[in-house]
Design a protein around this motif. Structure first.
Motif, PDB file in Angstrom:
ATOM      1  N   VAL A 136      65.459 -36.601 -35.350  1.00  0.00           N
ATOM      2  CA  VAL A 136      64.157 -36.127 -35.830  1.00  0.00           C
ATOM      3  C   VAL A 136      64.033 -36.345 -37.331  1.00  0.00           C
ATOM      4  CG1 VAL A 136      62.816 -34.032 -36.217  1.00  0.00           C
ATOM      5  CG2 VAL A 136      63.829 -34.458 -33.985  1.00  0.00           C
ATOM      6  N   HIS A 137      62.838 -36.734 -37.737  1.00  0.00           N
ATOM      7  CA  HIS A 137      62.509 -36.922 -39.153  1.00  0.00           C
ATOM      8  C   HIS A 137      61.568 -35.810 -39.586  1.00  0.00           C
ATOM      9  CE1 HIS A 137      60.500 -39.011 -42.605  1.00  0.00           C
ATOM     10  NE2 HIS A 137      61.737 -39.423 -42.807  1.00  0.00           N
ATOM     11  N   TRP A 138      61.556 -35.498 -40.864  1.00  0.00           N
ATOM     12  CA  TRP A 138      60.700 -34.407 -41.343  1.00  0.00           C
ATOM     13  C   TRP A 138      59.231 -34.653 -40.994  1.00  0.00           C
ATOM     14  CZ3 TRP A 138      56.684 -35.550 -44.531  1.00  0.00           C
ATOM     15  CH2 TRP A 138      56.752 -36.747 -45.241  1.00  0.00           C
ATOM     16  N   SER A 139      58.850 -35.925 -40.931  1.00  0.00           N
ATOM     17  CA  SER A 139      57.455 -36.247 -40.628  1.00  0.00           C
ATOM     18  C   SER A 139      57.084 -35.976 -39.165  1.00  0.00           C
ATOM     19  CB  SER A 139      57.172 -37.717 -40.952  1.00  0.00           C
ATOM     20  OG  SER A 139      58.003 -38.562 -40.176  1.00  0.00           O
ATOM     21  N   ASP A 140      58.063 -35.655 -38.335  1.00  0.00           N
ATOM     22  CA  ASP A 140      57.778 -35.318 -36.946  1.00  0.00           C
ATOM     23  C   ASP A 140      57.272 -33.889 -36.774  1.00  0.00           C
ATOM     24  OD1 ASP A 140      60.680 -37.222 -35.950  1.00  0.00           O
ATOM     25  OD2 ASP A 140      58.566 -37.849 -35.932  1.00  0.00           O
ATOM     26  N   ALA A 141      57.329 -33.101 -37.818  1.00  0.00           N
ATOM     27  CA  ALA A 141      56.823 -31.726 -37.732  1.00  0.00           C
ATOM     28  C   ALA A 141      55.334 -31.755 -37.390  1.00  0.00           C
ATOM     29  CB  ALA A 141      57.048 -31.005 -39.049  1.00  0.00           C
ATOM     30  N   ALA A 142      54.989 -31.147 -36.265  1.00  0.00           N
ATOM     31  CA  ALA A 142      53.621 -31.218 -35.733  1.00  0.00           C
ATOM     32  C   ALA A 142      53.579 -30.375 -34.471  1.00  0.00           C
ATOM     33  CB  ALA A 142      53.237 -32.662 -35.415  1.00  0.00           C
ATOM     34  N   GLU A 143      52.418 -30.346 -33.839  1.00  0.00           N
ATOM     35  CA  GLU A 143      52.303 -29.683 -32.542  1.00  0.00           C
ATOM     36  C   GLU A 143      52.210 -30.755 -31.458  1.00  0.00           C
ATOM     37  OE1 GLU A 143      49.328 -26.618 -32.274  1.00  0.00           O
ATOM     38  OE2 GLU A 143      50.477 -25.653 -30.660  1.00  0.00           O
ATOM     39  N   TYR A 144      52.934 -30.511 -30.375  1.00  0.00           N
ATOM     40  CA  TYR A 144      53.044 -31.490 -29.299  1.00  0.00           C
ATOM     41  C   TYR A 144      52.444 -30.911 -28.020  1.00  0.00           C
ATOM     42  CZ  TYR A 144      56.023 -34.103 -32.430  1.00  0.00           C
ATOM     43  OH  TYR A 144      56.494 -34.814 -33.501  1.00  0.00           O
ATOM     44  N   PHE A 145      51.615 -31.722 -27.385  1.00  0.00           N
ATOM     45  CA  PHE A 145      50.935 -31.296 -26.167  1.00  0.00           C
ATOM     46  C   PHE A 145      51.280 -32.232 -25.025  1.00  0.00           C
ATOM     47  CE2 PHE A 145      48.145 -28.032 -27.769  1.00  0.00           C
ATOM     48  CZ  PHE A 145      47.988 -28.342 -29.109  1.00  0.00           C
ATOM     49  N   CYS A 146      51.666 -31.629 -23.919  1.00  0.00           N
ATOM     50  CA  CYS A 146      51.855 -32.351 -22.669  1.00  0.00           C
ATOM     51  C   CYS A 146      50.576 -32.196 -21.852  1.00  0.00           C
ATOM     52  CB  CYS A 146      53.045 -31.749 -21.926  1.00  0.00           C
ATOM     53  SG  CYS A 146      53.467 -32.540 -20.369  1.00  0.00           S
ATOM     54  N   ALA A 147      50.197 -33.228 -21.114  1.00  0.00           N
ATOM     55  CA  ALA A 147      48.974 -33.161 -20.322  1.00  0.00           C
ATOM     56  C   ALA A 147      49.161 -33.911 -19.016  1.00  0.00           C
ATOM     57  CB  ALA A 147      47.793 -33.754 -21.095  1.00  0.00           C
ATOM     58  N   VAL A 148      48.481 -33.425 -17.992  1.00  0.00           N
ATOM     59  CA  VAL A 148      48.470 -34.109 -16.692  1.00  0.00           C
ATOM     60  C   VAL A 148      47.053 -34.563 -16.403  1.00  0.00           C
ATOM     61  CG1 VAL A 148      48.205 -31.929 -15.400  1.00  0.00           C
ATOM     62  CG2 VAL A 148      49.099 -33.955 -14.264  1.00  0.00           C
ATOM     63  N   GLY A 149      46.903 -35.782 -15.970  1.00  0.00           N
ATOM     64  CA  GLY A 149      45.601 -36.352 -15.672  1.00  0.00           C
ATOM     65  C   GLY A 149      45.357 -36.390 -14.192  1.00  0.00           C
ATOM     66  N   GLY A 150      44.109 -36.222 -13.832  1.00  0.00           N
ATOM     67  CA  GLY A 150      43.752 -36.283 -12.431  1.00  0.00           C
ATOM     68  C   GLY A 150      42.253 -36.349 -12.283  1.00  0.00           C
TER      69      GLY A 150
END
Lengths: 115, 114
Positions: free
Chosen positions: A81-95
């Protein structure tokens, strides 16, 4: 009904360490799965997606995710991991629901990177 | 630069006022969407449009309306704003016809209703 669970609200990782963000989904048919990243004050950017084929998918910024049907999971990983990876991560399912294509999002995991 | 633009970037609005959030895409995508993002709730779909001339209700449509007069524009209107509509609003688009095509997101509009 389709749903996505991201069990970790916050995760703190040291810079250079490996990362795994968890995502579990519920969907009655073959899922189309996505990971998005949102930096502070920004919109969502697609990291990677899965809809068929190889269950290990590569994305941008060195991220990868593995689809495991038996566990209904689509966990996101990064080896360093790099410092620039600090963020919010969202998983999503499509249908498809009631005549339109949907994306159902998890509530997100905030990644903090410590020096 | 291809993508989605939203305006305004942010807005403070008195309760009861009417407000239109603008969204324009130049990718010629058929489908467009409006989401609201609230802390702890993730993104929730307000309205969608599969193609120009058609719209539909998403998960949380009450208090909002949309129109799709052409391919590029998808405005979201709050007829009489209430404080519970304080949120960050994202417009998105998708190139149909395949279900697995991802959605592309705009930068968002931060709306505060007082």
């Amino acid at each position: 009904a389709q749903s996505v669970t991201q069990p970790d609200i916050h995760i703190t990782v040291s810079e250079g360490a490996s990362l795994e963000l968890r995502c579990n989904y519920s969907y009655g048919a073959t899922p189309y799965l996505f990971w998005y990243v949102q930096s502070p004050g920004q919109g969502l950017q697609l990291l990677l997606k899965y809809f068929s084929g190889d269950t290990l998918v590569q994305g941008i910024k060195g991220f990868e995710a593995e689809f495991k049907r038996s566990q209904s999971s689509f966990n996101l990983r990064k080896p360093s991991v790099h410092w620039s990876d600090a963020a919010e991560y969202f998983c999503a399912v499509g249908g498809v629901k009631s005549g339109y294509s949907t994306l159902t999002f998890g509530k997100g995991t905030m990644l903090l990177v410590s020096p | 630069i291809a993508g989605i633009t939203q305006a305004p970037t942010s807005q403070i609005l008195a309760a009861g006022r009417r407000m239109t959030l603008r969204c324009t895409q130049d990718m010629r995508h058929n489908a467009m969407y409006w989401y609201r993002q609230d802390l702890g709730l993730g993104l929730r779909l307000i309205h969608y449009s599969n193609t120009a001339g058609t719209t539909g209700k998403g998960e949380v449509p009450d208090g909002y309306s949309v129109s799709r007069a052409n391919t590029d524009d998808f405005p979201l209107t709050l007829a009489s704003a209430v404080p519970s509509q304080t949120s960050v609003y994202f417009c998105a688009s998708r190139n149909q016809p395949t279900t697995y095509n991802e959605q592309f997101f705009g930068p968002g509009t931060r709306l505060t209703v007082l």
